[in-house]
Scaffold this motif. Sequence first.
Motif, short mmCIF file in Angstrom:
data_model
loop_
_atom_site.label_atom_id
_atom_site.label_comp_id
_atom_site.label_asym_id
_atom_site.label_seq_id
_atom_site.Cartn_x
_atom_site.Cartn_y
_atom_site.Cartn_z
N VAL A 5 0.86 -1.19 0.00
CA VAL A 5 0.00 0.00 0.00
C VAL A 5 0.89 1.23 0.00
N ALA A 6 0.62 2.14 -0.93
CA ALA A 6 1.41 3.39 -1.02
C ALA A 6 0.66 4.48 -0.27
N VAL A 7 1.33 5.07 0.72
CA VAL A 7 0.68 6.16 1.47
C VAL A 7 1.51 7.44 1.34
N LYS A 8 0.82 8.50 1.03
CA LYS A 8 1.53 9.79 0.88
C LYS A 8 1.22 10.71 2.04
N PHE A 38 -7.32 9.12 0.46
CA PHE A 38 -7.52 7.96 -0.43
C PHE A 38 -6.53 6.84 -0.08
N CYS A 39 -5.36 7.21 0.44
CA CYS A 39 -4.39 6.18 0.86
C CYS A 39 -4.89 5.47 2.11
N GLU A 40 -5.59 6.22 2.97
CA GLU A 40 -6.15 5.62 4.18
C GLU A 40 -7.19 4.56 3.78
N LYS A 91 11.11 16.96 -4.29
CA LYS A 91 9.69 16.80 -4.57
C LYS A 91 9.48 15.46 -5.28
N ALA A 92 8.48 14.69 -4.82
CA ALA A 92 8.27 13.36 -5.40
C ALA A 92 7.17 13.44 -6.46
N TYR A 93 7.56 13.40 -7.72
CA TYR A 93 6.58 13.44 -8.82
C TYR A 93 6.11 12.02 -9.13
N PRO A 94 4.90 11.88 -9.73
CA PRO A 94 4.32 10.55 -9.93
C PRO A 94 5.24 9.54 -10.63
N LEU A 95 5.97 9.94 -11.67
CA LEU A 95 6.78 8.95 -12.38
C LEU A 95 7.89 8.39 -11.48
N GLN A 96 8.52 9.27 -10.72
CA GLN A 96 9.58 8.81 -9.82
C GLN A 96 8.99 7.90 -8.74
N VAL A 97 7.82 8.31 -8.20
CA VAL A 97 7.17 7.49 -7.16
C VAL A 97 6.81 6.13 -7.75
N ALA A 98 6.26 6.12 -8.96
CA ALA A 98 5.85 4.85 -9.59
C ALA A 98 7.06 3.94 -9.81
N LEU A 114 -2.09 -1.45 -3.71
CA LEU A 114 -3.20 -0.52 -3.52
C LEU A 114 -2.66 0.90 -3.36
N LEU A 115 -3.26 1.82 -4.11
CA LEU A 115 -2.89 3.23 -4.02
C LEU A 115 -4.18 4.04 -3.92
N GLY A 116 -4.05 5.30 -3.51
CA GLY A 116 -5.20 6.19 -3.60
C GLY A 116 -5.41 6.56 -5.06
N LYS A 117 -6.64 6.98 -5.40
CA LYS A 117 -6.85 7.40 -6.80
C LYS A 117 -6.12 8.72 -7.06
N GLN A 118 -5.96 9.52 -6.02
CA GLN A 118 -5.19 10.75 -6.17
C GLN A 118 -4.72 11.24 -4.81
N ALA A 119 -3.64 12.01 -4.86
CA ALA A 119 -3.17 12.65 -3.64
C ALA A 119 -3.79 14.04 -3.61
N ILE A 120 -4.38 14.41 -2.46
CA ILE A 120 -5.17 15.65 -2.44
C ILE A 120 -4.30 16.90 -2.46
N ASP A 123 -3.36 16.56 -6.68
CA ASP A 123 -4.44 16.05 -7.56
C ASP A 123 -3.92 15.48 -8.87
N ASN A 124 -2.82 14.74 -8.82
CA ASN A 124 -2.26 14.24 -10.09
C ASN A 124 -3.09 13.11 -10.71
N ASN A 125 -3.50 12.16 -9.89
CA ASN A 125 -4.23 10.99 -10.39
C ASN A 125 -3.43 10.31 -11.51
N GLN A 126 -2.15 10.02 -11.21
CA GLN A 126 -1.28 9.44 -12.23
C GLN A 126 -0.48 8.24 -11.74
N THR A 127 -0.17 8.22 -10.44
CA THR A 127 0.84 7.27 -9.96
C THR A 127 0.44 5.81 -10.20
N GLY A 128 -0.80 5.47 -9.86
CA GLY A 128 -1.26 4.08 -10.03
C GLY A 128 -1.19 3.66 -11.49
P1 AMP Z 1 -1.16 11.02 -7.41
O1 AMP Z 1 -0.97 10.28 -8.68
O2 AMP Z 1 0.00 11.91 -7.04
O3 AMP Z 1 -2.48 11.79 -7.37
O4 AMP Z 1 -1.23 9.96 -6.22
C1 AMP Z 1 -2.03 8.80 -6.29
C2 AMP Z 1 -1.60 7.81 -5.23
O5 AMP Z 1 -0.25 7.42 -5.48
C3 AMP Z 1 -1.61 8.30 -3.80
O6 AMP Z 1 -2.88 8.22 -3.20
C4 AMP Z 1 -0.63 7.31 -3.16
O7 AMP Z 1 -1.25 6.06 -2.93
C5 AMP Z 1 0.42 7.15 -4.26
N1 AMP Z 1 1.50 8.14 -4.06
C6 AMP Z 1 1.71 9.31 -4.71
N2 AMP Z 1 2.81 9.94 -4.24
C7 AMP Z 1 3.30 9.15 -3.24
C8 AMP Z 1 4.39 9.25 -2.34
N3 AMP Z 1 5.25 10.29 -2.37
N4 AMP Z 1 4.59 8.24 -1.45
C9 AMP Z 1 3.76 7.17 -1.42
N5 AMP Z 1 2.70 7.03 -2.23
C10 AMP Z 1 2.46 8.00 -3.13
#
Ligand code: AMP
Length: 249
Positions: A5-8, A38-40, A91-98, A114-120, A123-128
Amino acid sequence: MKALVAVKRVIDYNVKVRVKADNSGVDLTNTKMSINPFCEIAVEEAVRLKEAGIVDEIIVASIGPKESQEQIRGALALGADRGILVQTDEKAYPLQVAKILKGIADQEGTEVVLLGKQAIDEDNNQTGQMLAALMGAGQGTFASEVKVADGKATVTREIDGGLQTVALDLPAIITTDLRLNEPRYAKLPNIMKAKKKPLDEKTPADYGVEMASKLETIKVVPPAERQAGITVASVDELIDKLRNEAKVI
Ligand code: AMP
């Protein structure tokens, strides 16, 4: 079966966001930070899969500053088994996090991620989605129901005007929507126990990832101030104002 589970760590959703004076970003000084909501939900879903006897171990990962340990410990208090902090002050951008999450998923052999649909915060909605592409895995995004059985994850997705159900081979990437579940509150004994659960510290370099991004944030501005409303004395006055001042009727 292992779940990742990825939590931000993000600014708490109740906090009024302050933009830095130079418009370079959001001012986080003395600001309450929390697990992205969403991570919760993603943690809660993993815990339910474990309670149902489907998942044996839940690993929680966060990529961010040292303080992200607090959010990992929070997830451990909700029922995750161990944490991995990939520490960076960049700064952690979605591609690096992925890319980092792929490194962890490969190393751990996790079958459900499991990831959140977006980080609030951004609001990228890209990482998953990026993670699914990097892993060559199926993705069930915006999940409102998740079932894992017989080597497949069946995910009901919230889409415009209805629901779509998809079946994914494992390993599968699932991103959570708001209605998937209602996360539990951590009980005090579990908060205490969480302090003793293992938490590994890593760096992006451990996964061969450079945090430098091809994306640069140029400017962040707060929303325009709304004008104060007024109270009118009668419906006639309201109609007059809508017609002659606002000119909307
Ligand atoms: P995002 O694509 O940035 O909107 O994030 C979507 C989901 O990706 C988040 O809800 C997390 O589950 C995961 N995620 C994004 N950034 C991080 C981070 N820095 N560390 C861990 N999980 C992350």
